[in-house]
Motif scaffolding. Structure first.
Motif, PDB file in Angstrom:
ATOM      1  N   TYR A 155      -2.512 -11.261  48.904  1.00 37.37           N
ATOM      2  CA  TYR A 155      -3.045 -11.503  50.433  1.00 37.37           C
ATOM      3  C   TYR A 155      -3.697 -10.429  51.002  1.00 37.37           C
ATOM      4  N   ARG A 158      -6.836  -9.483  49.195  1.00 31.85           N
ATOM      5  CA  ARG A 158      -8.416 -10.564  50.009  1.00 31.85           C
ATOM      6  C   ARG A 158      -7.945 -11.689  48.591  1.00 31.85           C
ATOM      7  N   TRP A 160      -8.171 -14.774  47.997  1.00 35.73           N
ATOM      8  CA  TRP A 160      -7.499 -16.125  48.835  1.00 35.73           C
ATOM      9  C   TRP A 160      -6.984 -16.862  47.883  1.00 35.73           C
ATOM     10  N   ALA A 188      -0.573 -11.198  60.311  1.00 37.62           N
ATOM     11  CA  ALA A 188      -2.237 -11.177  60.648  1.00 37.62           C
ATOM     12  C   ALA A 188      -1.804 -10.906  61.914  1.00 37.62           C
ATOM     13  N   GLU A 201     -11.150 -14.076  62.482  1.00 37.63           N
ATOM     14  CA  GLU A 201     -10.030 -13.753  61.034  1.00 37.63           C
ATOM     15  C   GLU A 201      -9.056 -14.219  61.436  1.00 37.63           C
ATOM     16  N   ARG A 205      -7.041 -17.766  59.412  1.00 37.16           N
ATOM     17  CA  ARG A 205      -6.209 -17.304  59.099  1.00 37.16           C
ATOM     18  C   ARG A 205      -4.861 -17.842  58.954  1.00 37.16           C
TER      19      ARG A 205
END
Length: 469
Positions: A155, A158, A160, A188, A201, A205
């Protein structure tokens, strides 16, 4: 790679791993214990014989009790390929545990950029009796501990694809992994409030987490279609708020107090306070990692407190909590301080391990368990030699050891074992320290039970009594 190998901390990590393997070596040859013997191994062995499968209903629901099946699939494939011996079965969780110790180093090095802090994180985990005990059990907790750690790593990197794979594997392994979804949602939100994310963003998420949730929950949807229920009915009936306060207290104690962990977290707290005066600053990402870790631990505690409770279930968050403790403890860059820490912490750890080995409590989070298993194994061998034809009462876990070949104690189960302690047909009675029965004392007097045989290993024992009336 050459530079990496030349680091003294890497050699320190290898020393930790060698000590870990030496400590656990004899446990690899022992039969199974507690939930291993009566829950996991029967399910895993049955799946291995039928063929590894991750779909619900691929084996009888009573065997896997409605849990997601990825760990069962992985373990059954392992023993199907390598063989069904106790050593082979126990070697899988041991390899997972070794991977976790390596991962603690790698992940913490990424977060702190400090080899010393990375080594400390691995060391702190390796001196935990609950981790050491579970590290050779064919149970799911160490596997979850590994996945939870990597989910945080991916996470904050980044990454994913890696994050998605790790989350899905966790969700397909056990229901408690769904605690990751609200955790990363809250992380987040924290990132949005600290201006590390914009609104678009943040929404992305949330969308990603929802998709991962649905992929993970697909197991239960298929289970509903095939078997008529989402969650195993018996487990669903155990969901309750009745003992929530008590379970939360036990959870807190298990995380931050038990096995002398209070000293680790107290040290981290004090150093955090001292750091305010020394003006030690954490990187913004480190602050969110620390906060996210405690958010996850809290959510995990709440989940455990509304369900059937066992302290071993809480192992999953220890890798993250101890990483946070290591990050705080070694936030003071003084070399003398860090060297002293590396001298004192192993001594503290050895004392911690020794205390766990000497416990008169024989649970699945205490290293003393192996002595009880050996004493039980010796009793089973004695009964096999004597070949008693009379009825023998055994408490539940010992009954499983004697009747189910998948428990690792017997090749063929005994057929004269009784589960009813008050049955008049019983001639012999087995007594074990981890399964006390209040009725035994009265029956011992009423039937004039006499000690027939006793097996022991260090402080652990198993006794066989015979009635004379």
């Amino acid at each position: 790679m050459t530079t990496f190998i030349k680091k003294p901390q890497i050699w320190g990590l290898f020393c930790i791993l060698i000590g870990f393997i030496i400590l656990k070596w004899d446990a690899l040859f022992l039969p199974y214990f507690w939930d291993e013997a009566w829950v996991y191994m029967p399910a895993i062995r049955t799946m291995a014989e039928k063929g590894p499968n991750i779909l619900p209903g691929s084996i009888e629901a009573d065997l896997y009790t409605g849990h997601p099946l990825f760990f069962y699939f992985m373990a059954s494939a392992w023993i199907k390929f390598w063989g069904y011996s106790n050593f082979v079965a126990h070697s899988l969780p041991l390899l997972i545990a070794i991977t976790l110790l390596f991962s603690m180093y790698f992940v913490n090095l990424s977060w702190s950029k400090s080899d010393n802090q990375a080594l400390l994180a691995s060391l702190l985990l390796c001196i935990q009796p609950n981790f050491l005990t579970q590290s050779s059990f064919l149970l799911i907790e160490v596997w979850l501990c590994l996945l939870f750690l990597w989910s945080f790593y991916f996470y904050f990197k980044r990454n994913w694809i890696g994050f998605s794979i790790t989350i899905i594997l966790a969700l397909w392994s056990k229901e408690s992994a769904f605690c990751l979804i609200p955790t990363f949602g809250l992380i987040a939100i924290i990132e949005r409030l600290t201006l590390r994310l914009n609104t678009k963003e943040l929404l992305n998420r949330f969308l990603g987490l929802f998709i991962l949730f649905m992929v993970g929950f697909s197991f239960f949807i298929i289970q509903k279609i095939k078997l008529g229920w989402f969650f195993f009915p018996r487990h669903a009936n155990w969901v309750s708020l009745a003992d929530f306060k008590w379970k939360m207290e036990i959870s807190f104690n298990s995380y931050f107090v038990s096995d002398a962990r209070i000293y680790i977290y107290l040290a981290a707290f004090l150093i955090l306070i001292i750091g305010l005066f020394l003006k030690i600053k954490f990187h913004p990402e480190q602050k969110i990692i620390l906060l996210g870790t405690f958010v996850f631990a809290f959510i995990f505690m709440v989940f455990a407190s509304i369900n059937f409770f066992s302290s071993r279930y809480l192992l999953g968050a220890h890798s993250l909590l101890l990483s946070s403790a290591a990050l705080i403890i070694f936030s003071i860059p003084n070399k003398t301080y860090q060297i002293i820490s590396f001298v004192l912490i192993p001594l503290f750890g050895l004392n911690n391990i020794d205390n766990s080995l000497k416990l008169n409590n024989f649970s699945d989070v205490d290293l003393s368990y192996k002595y009880l298993v050996q004493a039980e194994l010796d009793m089973v061998k004695y009964l096999e030699e004597k070949k008693y034809s009379e009825k023998i009462h055994a408490p539940f876990l010992m009954l499983v050891n004697l009747t189910n070949p998948y428990s690792g104690f017997v090749k063929e189960g005994f057929t004269n074992i009784s589960s009813q302690i008050e049955s008049e047909s019983n001639t012999y009675f087995i007594k074990v320290p981890n399964e006390p029965d209040a009725k035994f004392d009265s029956i011992q007097v009423a039937l004039n039970l006499q000690l027939e045989h006793r097996t022991s290993c260090n402080q652990a024992w198993v006794e066989l009594y015979k009635k004379t009336k």
